[in-house]
Enzyme design. Structure first.
Site, mmCIF file in Angstrom:
data_model
loop_
_atom_site.group_PDB
_atom_site.id
_atom_site.type_symbol
_atom_site.label_atom_id
_atom_site.label_comp_id
_atom_site.label_asym_id
_atom_site.label_seq_id
_atom_site.Cartn_x
_atom_site.Cartn_y
_atom_site.Cartn_z
ATOM 1 N N GLU A 108 0.997 -1.387 -0.053
ATOM 2 C CA GLU A 108 -0.234 -0.175 0.032
ATOM 3 C C GLU A 108 1.086 1.004 -0.034
ATOM 4 O O GLU A 108 -0.087 2.158 -0.269
ATOM 5 C CB GLU A 108 -0.943 0.187 1.497
ATOM 6 C CG GLU A 108 -2.412 -0.701 0.744
ATOM 7 C CD GLU A 108 -2.852 -0.634 0.229
ATOM 8 O OE1 GLU A 108 -3.071 0.330 -0.445
ATOM 9 O OE2 GLU A 108 -3.652 -1.692 -0.897
ATOM 10 N N CYS A 271 -16.305 0.383 -21.049
ATOM 11 C CA CYS A 271 -17.296 0.753 -21.128
ATOM 12 C C CYS A 271 -18.699 -0.757 -20.754
ATOM 13 O O CYS A 271 -19.011 -1.523 -19.951
ATOM 14 C CB CYS A 271 -18.449 1.248 -21.348
ATOM 15 S SG CYS A 271 -18.110 3.132 -20.212
ATOM 16 N N CYS A 274 -17.587 -3.520 -18.573
ATOM 17 C CA CYS A 274 -17.837 -3.893 -17.463
ATOM 18 C C CYS A 274 -18.838 -4.258 -16.361
ATOM 19 O O CYS A 274 -19.781 -3.980 -16.846
ATOM 20 C CB CYS A 274 -17.637 -1.672 -16.438
ATOM 21 S SG CYS A 274 -18.084 -1.456 -15.435
ATOM 22 N N CYS A 280 -24.509 1.999 -13.679
ATOM 23 C CA CYS A 280 -23.621 2.943 -14.245
ATOM 24 C C CYS A 280 -24.919 4.293 -14.287
ATOM 25 O O CYS A 280 -25.391 4.901 -15.930
ATOM 26 C CB CYS A 280 -22.924 2.815 -14.689
ATOM 27 S SG CYS A 280 -21.323 3.944 -15.418
#
Length: 501
Positions: A108, A271, A274, A280
């Site tokens: 991280e 898209c 997705c 969305c």
């Protein structure tokens, strides 16, 4: 990733360890004064008033079934498409919770503002050298800086080691087990990092918000207001907490970040690939705009579903920023205007002893232990005005303070390097000076050292200094000329957002 479970035979021991761990964390919390206090009453009241601004249900998940579909679709996609990354392999195969948390923590920190492809090699070398918290705690800052060299944002490595030492020396070698205690007790661990560690390593059902998640949520719920504002940030964290899958929080959080990193990208999002496109609102907005383009004036805003009766919705884009048909879903999130980095100038000199015993040597000096590039090594440098009128004199004085008298007439200007840090655009005027006929300088004061060229390339030096040295090498007899123009461009943009990607 499965939530870690203790073996049946060890449950009693684990309960005792958990109790002991909880006691250590409580004692540390009671004595810690590192975190800022809450805002005063007036400031709190002003903030509460501002956050009570109207928010349309259009931007929320009001249907439990919708949340369930989002979770299931995203996790199914992640199980099929997730990238094979070394920190994921290490965490999945680790049963020791402290080692799991450490492995997540390192990744991280490295991934903050740094591209995944860049981090992989650094992560592998780091974990090979310091596989446990105890190993890192016993390392020197010089070793940490040396391995971190070239990764940028060097304070990250220092804080990571400070945190490891605190865990070993004050917490009995055990990582805090919750997001709240991780954030409170460990230096350099903020809200996002604490929740990433808690969800991925310990299975705590807590959501995360990084740059990738911001982009996904802003598009899925058509949030067009400034994502860096307090109100929008608060709303995004609330959405992330609402959506996180309680039985697989670590996988869900990684899936949300993976979606933003690989599909819901800043430009040219995919898209059609997705898994949550049916949910969305940005995609729905694009379809509505396409249908109404022939009936509505260009740039008109369709607000019938998102503007409350009380006025402008605080999560919608302001009227001053109309819909851009060419951007599609990339109208979300709103682009945040950033202050350009301030410009500074420095004169730096590569001082070399070509005839030193055992091979040529170059002089490096250590930067202060605080501030920009703290503790790293660099060529002797002075702050300079862009005009350069007094650069030579100031630089000669700096060189003499380290090695004594130097032949001023041999100081040559070789070119310049421009290196952009997060908040500073620094122009280095590069000089070179070879002590050809001088008596070799064997002794230098503390904070300086003579290194061979091979040692320089493995030392704890910044990328900017490596650029400076390439300019110097390109001007030496018998070497290929290096294009100064190529070296004056800013370093590779660190576009990846904080996240366990």
């Amino acid at each position: 990733m499965r939530k870690p479970r203790a073996a049946v035979g060890s449950r009693s021991r684990c309960r005792k360890q958990a109790s002991s761990q909880e006691g250590r964390e409580k004692r540390a919390l009671s004595s810690s004064q590192a975190k800022p206090s809450a805002p005063d009453g007036l400031a709190r009241q002003q903030e509460e008033v501002r956050l009570q601004a109207p928010v349309s249900p259009y931007h929320l998940f009001r249907d439990t079934a919708e949340v369930t579909v989002f979770r299931k679709s995203l996790l199914s996609w992640y199980d099929r498409e997730k990238r094979d990354l070394p920190w994921r392999r290490r965490v999945e195969g680790e049963v020791d919770l402290d080692r799991r948390a450490y492995a997540v923590w390192v990744s991280e920190v490295m991934l903050q503002q740094t591209q995944v492809a860049t981090v992989i090699d650094y992560y592998n070398r780091w974990m090979q050298k310091w596989p446990t918290l105890q190993d890192l705690a016993s390392a020197s800052l010089e070793e940490v800086n040396q391995l971190w060299a070239g990764l940028g944002y060097y304070s990250r490595g220092r804080r990571l080691q400070e945190g490891a030492r605190k865990v070993v020396e004050e917490l009995g070698g055990h990582m805090p087990r919750t997001a709240e205690t991780l954030q409170w007790l460990l230096p350099g661990v903020g809200r996002y990092t604490a929740r990433a560690i808690a969800s991925i390593a310990f299975g705590q059902a807590t959501g995360v918000v990084d740059g990738n998640v911001v982009r996904v949520l802003c598009r899925v719920r058509a949030i067009g207001a400034d994502p860096s504002s307090t109100l929008v940030s608060q709303q995004l964290w609330s959405l992330a907490q609402q959506l996180v899958e309680p039985t697989r929080p670590g996988d869900f959080n990684q899936a949300a970040m993976e979606l933003g990193a690989t599909v819901c990208t800043p430009q040219r999002p995919l898209c059609s690939q997705c898994p949550v496109q049916s949910l969305c609102r940005a995609r729905q907005r694009v379809e509505r705009e396409q249908l109404s383009a022939s009936r509505s004036p260009p740039g008109s805003r369709d607000v019938e579903e998102c503007a409350p009766n009380t006025g402008q919705c605080q999560l919608c884009a302001p009227p001053t920023e109309p819909w851009d048909q060419t951007l599609g879903v990339a109208n979300f999130p709103r682009k945040v205007s950033r202050r350009p980095p301030r410009e500074e100038c420095s004169a730096t000199c590569v001082l070399e002893q070509p005839r030193a015993l055992g091979g040529a040597r170059i002089l490096l000096v250590q930067r202060p232990n605080s501030g920009l590039l703290a503790g790293l090594w660099e060529f002797p440098s002075v702050t300079a005005e862009p005009s350069g009128q007094h650069q030579r004199k100031a630089l000669l004085r700096e060189l003499q303070s380290w090695v004594g008298p130097v032949p001023a007439t041999r100081l040559r200007h070789l070119g310049q390097v421009v290196h952009t840090f997060s908040h500073i655009k620094l122009t280095y005027q590069v000089y070179g000076l070879a002590l050809e006929e001088q008596t070799p300088v064997a002794i230098v004061p503390p904070g300086a050292r003579w290194l061979t060229r091979e040692e320089f390339h493995t030392a704890a030096v910044s990328t900017a200094m490596k650029k400076v040295f390439r300019v110097y090498e390109g001007q030496q007899p018998g070497t290929c000329k290096v294009s100064v123009l190529a070296l004056t461009q800013p370093s590779l943009s660190r576009t990846k957002s904080t996240g366990f990607q």
